[in-house]
Design a protein around this motif. Structure first.
Motif, PDB file in Angstrom:
ATOM      1  N   PHE A  53       0.857  -1.186   0.000  1.00  0.00           N
ATOM      2  CA  PHE A  53       0.000   0.000   0.000  1.00  0.00           C
ATOM      3  C   PHE A  53       0.888   1.230   0.000  1.00  0.00           C
ATOM      4  CE2 PHE A  53       0.547  -0.928   4.530  1.00  0.00           C
ATOM      5  CZ  PHE A  53       0.732   0.308   5.130  1.00  0.00           C
ATOM      6  N   PHE A  54       0.300   2.333  -0.427  1.00  0.00           N
ATOM      7  CA  PHE A  54       1.019   3.606  -0.458  1.00  0.00           C
ATOM      8  C   PHE A  54       0.158   4.659   0.208  1.00  0.00           C
ATOM      9  CE2 PHE A  54       1.749   7.795  -2.309  1.00  0.00           C
ATOM     10  CZ  PHE A  54       3.098   7.951  -2.056  1.00  0.00           C
ATOM     11  N   ARG A  85      -3.751   2.487  -7.466  1.00  0.00           N
ATOM     12  CA  ARG A  85      -4.809   1.485  -7.632  1.00  0.00           C
ATOM     13  C   ARG A  85      -4.711   0.771  -8.979  1.00  0.00           C
ATOM     14  NH1 ARG A  85      -8.909   5.411  -4.380  1.00  0.00           N
ATOM     15  NH2 ARG A  85      -8.841   4.256  -2.416  1.00  0.00           N
ATOM     16  N   LYS A  86      -4.147   1.443  -9.966  1.00  0.00           N
ATOM     17  CA  LYS A  86      -3.951   0.814 -11.275  1.00  0.00           C
ATOM     18  C   LYS A  86      -3.007  -0.380 -11.164  1.00  0.00           C
ATOM     19  CE  LYS A  86      -1.808   3.294 -14.359  1.00  0.00           C
ATOM     20  NZ  LYS A  86      -1.557   4.399 -15.318  1.00  0.00           N
ATOM     21  N   ARG A  87      -2.153  -0.364 -10.151  1.00  0.00           N
ATOM     22  CA  ARG A  87      -1.181  -1.438  -9.948  1.00  0.00           C
ATOM     23  C   ARG A  87      -1.645  -2.456  -8.900  1.00  0.00           C
ATOM     24  NH1 ARG A  87       0.691   2.817 -12.083  1.00  0.00           N
ATOM     25  NH2 ARG A  87       2.560   2.829 -13.401  1.00  0.00           N
ATOM     26  N   GLY A  88      -2.901  -2.338  -8.503  1.00  0.00           N
ATOM     27  CA  GLY A  88      -3.446  -3.314  -7.572  1.00  0.00           C
ATOM     28  C   GLY A  88      -3.035  -3.109  -6.128  1.00  0.00           C
ATOM     29  N   LEU A  89      -2.494  -1.941  -5.799  1.00  0.00           N
ATOM     30  CA  LEU A  89      -2.097  -1.641  -4.430  1.00  0.00           C
ATOM     31  C   LEU A  89      -3.223  -0.913  -3.704  1.00  0.00           C
ATOM     32  CD1 LEU A  89       1.516  -0.259  -5.077  1.00  0.00           C
ATOM     33  CD2 LEU A  89       0.833  -2.622  -4.629  1.00  0.00           C
ATOM     34  N   TYR A  90      -3.169  -0.941  -2.401  1.00  0.00           N
ATOM     35  CA  TYR A  90      -4.113  -0.182  -1.584  1.00  0.00           C
ATOM     36  C   TYR A  90      -3.581   1.232  -1.389  1.00  0.00           C
ATOM     37  CZ  TYR A  90      -6.449  -4.605  -0.666  1.00  0.00           C
ATOM     38  OH  TYR A  90      -7.133  -5.785  -0.812  1.00  0.00           O
TER      39      TYR A  90
END
Length: 522
Positions: free
Chosen positions: A139-140, A180-185
């Motif tokens: 997540f970031f 979110r485009k990279r599937g991260l939270y």
């Protein structure tokens, strides 16, 4: 016909009886703005699985990029301070001296005048999101606003924002899309609660805060003698902006600093907790586990109502609920970018991560980009090295849970801070040795990971398994090496013959696979 009608009435009656409690349950599947309701919270599984997130300290303060004897992100506070005014002798006064020499008197060049210089001309949200992926973060968290209250999003509640001024871009929004485009939270960080006090030296010393045109940036606090206090105006402004940021970007995580610690913030803390958790349910969560995370410090939220965050520290044992450490790539106090300050070695970050995860924690690691949005090479190198280690050894970290003991070795009981929590400088600053082992396990409780924080040379001895029943132990392997290792159980512990040292460095996980359940330590 009468019989059919009677059956129909009975069916309707039974249906009504079964539907009524469902309706009542749906009515209660919301959070109220009180602590008893908020204590129904359960942290989402995605967060406890993630283990590592990246964060940034980036904003107007990145332009002067000066730490002096305090934090660079506090530049806007200390540039207005005069000798002896800080409450601690000369604290932050070097900022004032630096400002006089570099930019002139604060009455002529105020903090507001740094905003046109904060251009973010090399900021690329996709590159930042790629850095998270390469670094192994799940997540970031974006700095939405620090104590200076300069909003890095397209707020409709203040003209002092990154869309109207400076970069002329919605920085929070761009990062949300890229992450979110990279599937991260995605998380946001909001420190604006303390804005009413942050610029107190500007107010006290009669600098540019006296101009009402700037009060939405510098605040217009009430004063109890010489001490600024938050007014109803400040409290309402904070809650309104905090909700707006939530509603606009639907963050998975919402981080708060300690600025709302005063008792008069309590109604606002409760109101936002209910608002955010209910939004989390609306966005796809479920009652009790709305899918979102609030980070708080100290006792600002009661235990169980949100996720506790320990700044630059950690628990000294396994916690009952998932928790978080926020830490920085820099040592010392500063978090924002300052040139020519060394960062921590990657080995230290890995050891810290492993120790935190063994105690059911999550690490949110802050990076410090330059004002233009670029990262120094040494920070990029750290992220890559951390990601390389996780690419090989991540199975011992991601989606794991604690064993019945977190670890063993000489660095398990260092000095504790005032909260009974181990501080970064007490634990991680001294380094670890090969006898320092931390444990994690898979969710099925069939694989135990024993992670040595330094290479043990020829054999590894796990003293915690000296008396455990190991009849179901099927195999032991070093992660990254397919060779099955020989072992024996002695009075000293489980002794494992090691292969050659692997090509990766930092920490060394062994995978102990059991036929059934992992035994407890005895």
């Amino acid at each position: 016909m009468k019989i059919l009608l009677s059956i129909f009435v009975i069916v309707l009656t039974v249906t009504a009886c079964t539907q009524k409690p469902q309706k009542e349950n749906s009515d209660t599947k919301t959070y109220n703005a009180d602590w008893e309701s908020l204590k129904n919270y359960t942290a989402p599984e995605w967060y406890e699985d993630a283990k590592l997130g990246f964060w940034v300290h980036w904003g107007v303060y990145s332009v002067p990029a000066f730490a002096g004897d305090h934090a660079s992100e506090w530049y806007g506070r200390w540039m207005y301070s005069q000798d002896g005014q800080s409450g601690k002798k000369n604290r932050g006064y070097k900022h004032h001296q630096h400002h006089l020499k570099t930019y002139g008197d604060p009455s002529e060049f105020g903090y507001k005048d740094f905003i046109p210089l904060f251009k973010a001309e090399n900021f690329n949200a996709d590159e930042w999101a790629d850095l998270c992926v390469k670094g192994g973060a799940k997540f970031f968290t974006m700095m939405a606003a620090h104590h200076d209250a300069f909003c890095m999003w397209d707020t409709k509640l203040s003209k002092w924002n990154s869309v109207n001024m400076g970069p002329k871009r919605d920085l929070v929004g761009e990062m949300a899309k890229a992450v979110r485009k990279r599937g991260l939270y995605y998380g946001v960080s909001n420190h604006t609660a303390w804005n009413y006090q942050f610029f107190e030296h500007n107010h006290k010393n009669g600098y540019d805060a006296k101009d009402t045109a700037y009060q939405d940036l510098y605040g217009n606090p009430d004063f109890d003698g010489r001490k600024p206090v938050a007014s109803k105006r400040d409290l309402d402004r904070w809650l309104e902006r905090t909700k707006e940021l939530c509603d606009m970007y639907q963050p998975d995580l919402y981080y708060f600093d300690w600025g709302f610690r005063r008792p008069y913030f309590e109604p606002g803390r409760q109101a936002f907790g209910a608002h955010y958790y209910n939004k989390g349910i609306e966005w796809g969560g479920k009652f009790g586990a709305p899918g979102v995370v609030i980070n708080y410090k100290g006792e600002h939220y009661p235990a169980g109502s949100a996720v506790n965050d320990i700044e630059r520290g950690r628990m000294n044992n396994i916690a009952e609920m998932v928790w978080q450490t926020d830490d920085c790539v820099y040592d010392g106090h500063t978090w924002g970018y300052v040139p020519n300050i060394p960062i921590k070695p990657t080995n230290r970050i890995v050891d810290e991560l492993v120790d935190i995860v063994s105690k059911r924690g999550v690490l949110m690691l802050s990076f410090a980009p330059r004002a233009d949005g670029s990262f120094p090479d040494e920070q990029l190198k750290l992220a890559k090295e951390l990601g390389d280690w996780l690419n090989t050894c991540g199975e011992a970290i991601y989606s794991t849970r604690p064993w019945n003991v977190f670890g063993e070795g000489p660095a398990t009981n260092k000095n504790l801070n005032y909260n009974g929590q181990a501080t970064d400088h007490d634990i991680n600053g001294v380094g670890y040795c090969s006898e320092d082992i931390r444990f994690t396990r898979n969710k099925a409780n069939t694989i135990l990971y024993a992670i040595a924080l330094d290479w043990p040379a020829d054999k590894m001895v796990i003293t915690s398994l000296a008396s455990s029943d190991l009849k179901d132990l099927q195999s032991i392997e070093l992660i990254g090496n397919k060779k099955t290792l020989n072992w024996k159980q002695t009075e000293k512990g489980l002794e494992i013959a090691l292969p050659e040292k692997p090509s990766y460095t930092h920490a060394y996980p062994l995978r102990l696979t059991f036929k059934n359940q992992i035994p407890s330590s005895k």
